[in-house]
Design an enzyme around this catalytic site. Structure first.
Site, PDB file in Angstrom:
ATOM      1  N   LYS A  48       0.839  -1.208   0.000  1.00  0.00           N
ATOM      2  CA  LYS A  48       0.000   0.000   0.000  1.00  0.00           C
ATOM      3  C   LYS A  48       0.873   1.256   0.000  1.00  0.00           C
ATOM      4  CE  LYS A  48      -4.065  -2.147   2.051  1.00  0.00           C
ATOM      5  NZ  LYS A  48      -3.490  -3.391   2.621  1.00  0.00           N
TER       6      LYS A  48
HETATM    7  O1  S5P Z   1      -9.331  -2.534   2.161  1.00  0.00           O
HETATM    8  C1  S5P Z   1      -8.548  -3.453   2.386  1.00  0.00           C
HETATM    9  C2  S5P Z   1      -7.435  -3.691   1.567  1.00  0.00           C
HETATM   10  C3  S5P Z   1      -6.620  -4.784   1.832  1.00  0.00           C
HETATM   11  S1  S5P Z   1      -5.376  -5.149   0.690  1.00  0.00           S
HETATM   12  N1  S5P Z   1      -8.767  -4.324   3.417  1.00  0.00           N
HETATM   13  C4  S5P Z   1      -7.948  -5.388   3.687  1.00  0.00           C
HETATM   14  O2  S5P Z   1      -8.247  -6.135   4.621  1.00  0.00           O
HETATM   15  N2  S5P Z   1      -6.823  -5.610   2.922  1.00  0.00           N
HETATM   16  C5  S5P Z   1      -5.874  -6.713   3.231  1.00  0.00           C
HETATM   17  O3  S5P Z   1      -6.551  -7.953   3.064  1.00  0.00           O
HETATM   18  C6  S5P Z   1      -5.322  -6.726   4.645  1.00  0.00           C
HETATM   19  O4  S5P Z   1      -4.114  -5.999   4.728  1.00  0.00           O
HETATM   20  C7  S5P Z   1      -5.103  -8.208   4.915  1.00  0.00           C
HETATM   21  O5  S5P Z   1      -3.837  -8.619   4.426  1.00  0.00           O
HETATM   22  C8  S5P Z   1      -6.173  -8.893   4.089  1.00  0.00           C
HETATM   23  C9  S5P Z   1      -7.420  -9.279   4.862  1.00  0.00           C
HETATM   24  O6  S5P Z   1      -7.112 -10.244   5.827  1.00  0.00           O
HETATM   25  P1  S5P Z   1      -8.238 -10.979   6.726  1.00  0.00           P
HETATM   26  O7  S5P Z   1      -7.439 -11.780   7.685  1.00  0.00           O
HETATM   27  O8  S5P Z   1      -9.063  -9.901   7.372  1.00  0.00           O
HETATM   28  O9  S5P Z   1      -9.039 -11.823   5.760  1.00  0.00           O
END
Ligand code: S5P
Length: 258
Positions: A93
């Site tokens: 990011k």
């Molecule tokens: O808006 C966002 C963008 C990203 S790239 N929201 C997110 O959660 N992410 C990423 O997606 C975050 O940094 C993490 O690596 C992943 C979500 O992970 P989870 O464990 O919540 O499924």
């Protein structure tokens, strides 16, 4: 329209060669899963990549949370990505001025430009950030692509209104952009990819602002690639979780086409 066109047809409409490749991989492996391997041990990431490899299109990492990062880790990850045909995304990011991101991309301990097929970028700094990333690719001969973080998944995110509109137009103006990280069906261009995080088998949230939707609902909201992190990394039976997400996402995509 984008949502009712199949990936193989869309691969022919993609301007960026890596966007084309993502469509081809999804079509061939019948998976739209982007695994967020948010683990802090290099060995744990490699172990997970070894079992997930055949079932994912993209493996996403946060390189700066790994306690024991090394070039050996990158070599291992690269060889798995070739063996199982998935792409590597570093979810940096990036969000600074062009000159700074050009260094952050290609220099330092990580030298991200050398190994990450895909990266994520906040459009907040304006179009100069993309020029900076292009400059960071000066010595790189492989194809590279970036996803613009156009709309975030977390509660109270500031990515709304004209910010979204301007991010979409930044994407239209650069060949390096393969698509948008977003939560809803924001763009029409069938050659671009929607990457949607915040995915879990049940609608849910965590204690730190993350908001989840189900595989079926994110696909209906336009997700081409769906990011799953803790839904898989925290499962006791990881391979079953991987296959469950993969199958649910793929059947939602198939239903979306008809
Ligand atoms: O808006 C966002 C963008 C990203 S790239 N929201 C997110 O959660 N992410 C990423 O997606 C975050 O940094 C993490 O690596 C992943 C979500 O992970 P989870 O464990 O919540 O499924």
């Amino acid at each position: 329209t984008r949502l009712t066109t199949d990936f193989l047809s869309r691969s022919k409409l993609a301007k960026n060669p890596l966007a084309k490749k993502i469509f081809e991989i999804m079509n061939e492996k019948e998976t739209t899963l982007c695994l967020a391997a948010d683990l802090t041990s290099a060995d744990e990431i490699i172990k997970l990549a070894e079992i997930a490899g055949p079932h994912i299109a993209v493996l996403k990492i946060h390189v700066n949370i790994i306690d024991d990062f090394s070039q050996i880790f990158i070599k291992q990850l690269k060889s798995l990505s070739l063996k199982y045909k998935f792409l590597i995304m570093e979810d940096s990011k990036f969000g600074d001025i062009g000159n700074t991101v050009s260094h952050q991309y290609s220099k330092g301990v990580y030298k991200i430009a050398e190994w990450a097929d895909l990266i994520t970028v906040h459009p907040v700094a304006g179009p100069g950030i993309i020029d900076g990333l292009v400059a960071g690719l000066n010595d790189i001969s492989e194809e590279r692509g970036i996803f613009l973080v156009t709309e975030m998944s977390s509660k109270g995110a500031l990515t709304t209104g004209s910010y979204i509109e301007q991010s979409l137009s930044m994407g239209d103006n650069s060949k390096l952009v393969v698509g948008h990280v977003c939560q809803s069906d924001l763009f029409k261009n069938p050659g671009m990819i929607q990457l949607t995080p915040g995915v879990k088998l049940s609608k849910d949230s965590d204690d730190l602002g993350q908001q989840y939707n189900t595989p079926e609902s994110v696909v209906n909201c336009g997700a081409d690639l769906a990011v799953v992190g803790r839904g898989i990394t925290q499962a006791t039976d990881k391979i079953s979780a991987i296959i469950k997400y993969k199958d649910q996402l793929w059947s939602a995509y198939k239903n979306r086409l008809s």
